[in-house]
Scaffold this active site. Structure first.
Site, short mmCIF file in Angstrom:
data_model
loop_
_atom_site.label_atom_id
_atom_site.label_comp_id
_atom_site.label_asym_id
_atom_site.label_seq_id
_atom_site.Cartn_x
_atom_site.Cartn_y
_atom_site.Cartn_z
N LYS A 88 12.38 0.85 7.09
CA LYS A 88 11.21 0.20 6.05
C LYS A 88 10.79 -1.32 6.87
O LYS A 88 9.96 -2.31 6.39
CB LYS A 88 11.49 -0.37 4.74
CG LYS A 88 12.90 -1.21 4.56
CD LYS A 88 12.94 -2.11 3.78
CE LYS A 88 13.38 -3.50 4.16
NZ LYS A 88 13.13 -4.48 3.05
N SER A 128 4.14 3.04 -0.73
CA SER A 128 3.99 1.83 -0.50
C SER A 128 2.62 1.49 -0.39
O SER A 128 1.69 2.14 -0.08
CB SER A 128 4.48 1.09 1.07
OG SER A 128 4.03 -0.05 1.28
N THR A 130 1.20 -0.41 1.61
CA THR A 130 0.74 -0.28 2.97
C THR A 130 -0.28 0.74 3.23
O THR A 130 -0.96 0.83 4.12
CB THR A 130 2.03 -0.02 3.94
OG1 THR A 130 1.58 -0.41 5.19
CG2 THR A 130 2.64 1.26 4.09
N TYR A 153 5.51 2.49 10.57
CA TYR A 153 5.97 2.53 9.36
C TYR A 153 5.03 2.91 8.16
O TYR A 153 5.47 3.97 7.36
CB TYR A 153 6.83 1.15 8.98
CG TYR A 153 6.87 1.08 7.57
CD1 TYR A 153 7.77 1.66 6.75
CD2 TYR A 153 6.02 0.24 6.77
CE1 TYR A 153 8.11 1.58 5.55
CE2 TYR A 153 6.16 0.17 5.21
CZ TYR A 153 7.21 0.72 4.58
OH TYR A 153 7.45 0.66 3.46
N LYS A 157 4.67 6.56 5.68
CA LYS A 157 4.53 6.63 4.25
C LYS A 157 3.26 7.51 4.10
O LYS A 157 3.20 8.36 3.15
CB LYS A 157 4.13 5.21 3.53
CG LYS A 157 5.37 4.43 3.62
CD LYS A 157 6.86 5.29 2.94
CE LYS A 157 7.97 4.40 2.94
NZ LYS A 157 9.00 5.13 2.46
C1 UD1 Z 1 5.03 -5.39 4.18
C2 UD1 Z 1 4.25 -3.99 3.91
C3 UD1 Z 1 5.02 -3.35 2.77
C4 UD1 Z 1 6.28 -3.03 3.29
C5 UD1 Z 1 7.17 -4.21 3.82
C6 UD1 Z 1 8.45 -3.75 4.43
C7 UD1 Z 1 1.97 -4.26 3.59
C8 UD1 Z 1 0.69 -4.84 2.90
N1 UD1 Z 1 2.91 -4.60 3.11
O1 UD1 Z 1 5.22 -6.06 3.12
O2 UD1 Z 1 4.55 -2.09 2.37
O3 UD1 Z 1 7.42 -2.07 2.43
O4 UD1 Z 1 6.27 -4.88 4.39
O5 UD1 Z 1 9.21 -4.67 4.83
O6 UD1 Z 1 1.80 -3.70 4.52
N2 UD1 Z 1 5.85 -14.46 4.96
C9 UD1 Z 1 5.75 -15.77 5.68
N3 UD1 Z 1 6.93 -15.90 6.15
C10 UD1 Z 1 7.98 -15.21 6.30
C11 UD1 Z 1 7.88 -14.07 5.73
C12 UD1 Z 1 6.97 -13.50 5.16
O7 UD1 Z 1 4.83 -16.49 5.42
O8 UD1 Z 1 9.11 -15.62 6.90
C13 UD1 Z 1 4.52 -13.94 4.39
C14 UD1 Z 1 3.78 -12.72 5.03
O9 UD1 Z 1 3.01 -13.27 6.23
C15 UD1 Z 1 3.21 -12.12 3.87
C16 UD1 Z 1 4.06 -12.52 2.74
O10 UD1 Z 1 4.93 -13.50 3.25
O11 UD1 Z 1 1.94 -12.83 3.66
C17 UD1 Z 1 5.19 -11.19 2.49
O12 UD1 Z 1 5.73 -10.83 3.52
P1 UD1 Z 1 6.58 -9.68 3.42
O13 UD1 Z 1 8.00 -9.98 2.39
O14 UD1 Z 1 7.23 -9.45 4.83
O15 UD1 Z 1 6.16 -8.50 2.83
P2 UD1 Z 1 4.69 -7.70 3.40
O16 UD1 Z 1 4.21 -7.84 4.68
O17 UD1 Z 1 3.85 -8.06 2.26
#
Ligand code: UD1
Length: 339
Positions: A88, A128, A130, A153, A157
């Site tokens: 994932k 997802s 996604t 990834y 899905k």
């Molecule tokens: C993404 C996918 C989701 C997938 C998941 C698996 C999309 C919309 N979502 O989730 O389908 O199951 O990955 O890992 O494609 N962020 C920060 N700093 C950090 C980490 C994250 O600012 O250190 C922000 C990211 O930019 C994002 C949010 O937090 O805006 C959530 O990030 P994250 O938890 O990685 O999930 P998604 O990328 O939304």
């Protein structure tokens, strides 16, 4: 009365372990299959601690057809499968696309083949949000067109959704399915006996937040604050993992009841979008812990904003989340503190 047996692939993983608990508490007999490539035996002990019973757990790769057949034969009366087992990590999938196609698509093909051989009729699949890519309209409904995936990834899905749909629609099909499109799962079981166990540096927001609060990471980097959103940071729909787990129980029951179409898709989210900054603020409010963070560059491939329209899942599946963002984050913090 005998409990209805449900196979849970990836049942030792983050979402799978919570689903195993909810299945058992709803009266089902969950049977775990896991290869422990991204999960630990300790989560099975956590499940058993919560439930106070032993849960069957088979240490195999569900892409291994012979091993899977042996389990279907040994377990006998399986009535359904929840298929969580998959890789994932978006970034890793760009580095290792073959591994993602092999594992995510390959294991689904094997699972469907063995389900048909043994006449196991019901499948709930972990999809997802996604699959919506960068949506044109928010919130996204299940009818929002799927866009080209922005990572291998995400593509696995989409491909898995298509494979399941084709298999269900085949004239001689014995399989019915529900595809659950998860938004962003966060938090942990209230007991803090199971939760997310990221390998190495967390890629996802909430484990990075809790590790920063715990002093394991120096600071959180927020990936960009110049997006076209009210505070400039990305918007997501953060759903508590126990709520998400309960959606699987509801989906299994719907399949067993024979309700709905042969293959159906539901969004699983709260219906609420929260920005990264709002998550940080909610975490501080919920825990009283001040979080060290900086604003960094946008992360490649991030969708600016996405959250669920939950009308269909509320009205047809009869599922609604109940946990607030603060409570979800408090549960993640409690889990982090027990680690
Ligand atoms: C993404 C996918 C989701 C997938 C998941 C698996 C999309 C919309 N979502 O989730 O389908 O199951 O990955 O890992 O494609 N962020 C920060 N700093 C950090 C980490 C994250 O600012 O250190 C922000 C990211 O930019 C994002 C949010 O937090 O805006 C959530 O990030 P994250 O938890 O990685 O999930 P998604 O990328 O939304």
């Amino acid at each position: 009365m005998e409990r209805t047996k449900i196979l849970v692939t990836g049942g030792a993983g983050y979402i799978g372990s919570h689903a195993v608990v909810e299945l058992y508490e709803a009266g089902f007999q969950p049977v775990i299959v896991d290869d422990f490539s991204n999960s630990q035996e300790s989560s099975v002990r956590g499940i058993e601690d919560i439930l106070g019973v032993r849960v069957a757990c088979h240490h195999i790769d569900c892409g291994d057809a012979e091993a899977l057949r042996a389990i279907f034969a040994e377990e006998g009366s399986l009535r359904g499968v929840i298929h969580f087992a998959a890789f994932k990590a978006v970034g890793e999938s760009v580095q290792k696309p073959l591994a993602y196609y092999q594992n995510n698509v390959g294991s689904l093909l094997t699972l469907l083949t063995v389900m048909q051989e043994f006449g196991v009729p019901h499948l709930v699949f972990s999809s997802s949000c996604t699959v919506y890519g960068v949506p044109d309209v928010l919130p996204v409904t299940e009818l929002t067109p799927r866009k080209p995936a922005n990572s291998p990834y995400g593509n696995t899905k989409k491909i898995c959704e298509d494979i399941i749909t084709d298999v269900v629609h085949a004239p001689a099909s014995t399989v019915r399915a529900i595809l659950l499109r998860y938004f962003n799962p966060i938090g942990a079981h209230a007991s803090a006996k199971i939760g997310e166990l990221p390998l190495g540096v967390p890629q996802n927001l909430v484990p990075f937040v809790t590790q920063t609060a715990a002093g394991i990471r120096e600071k959180l980097t927020i990936y960009g604050n110049t997006y076209d959103t009210p505070d400039g940071t990305n918007i997501r729909d953060y759903v508590h993992v126990v709520d998400l787990a309960k959606a699987h129980v509801t989906a299994v029951q719907r399949l067993l009841d024979g309700a709905g179409e042969a293959v159906e898709t539901f969004n699983v989210g709260t219906g609420r979008g929260n920005s990264v900054l709002e998550v940080v603020q909610a975490f501080e409010r919920a825990t009283g812990v001040k979080l060290n963070y900086v604003i960094g560059e946008p992360r490649a491939g991030d969708v600016p904003a996405i959250y669920a329209d939950v009308t269909k899942s509320v009205q047809e599946l009869g599922f609604q989340t109940t946990t607030s963002l603060e409570d979800s984050l408090a549960s993640a913090w409690k889990w982090q503190q027990t680690l």
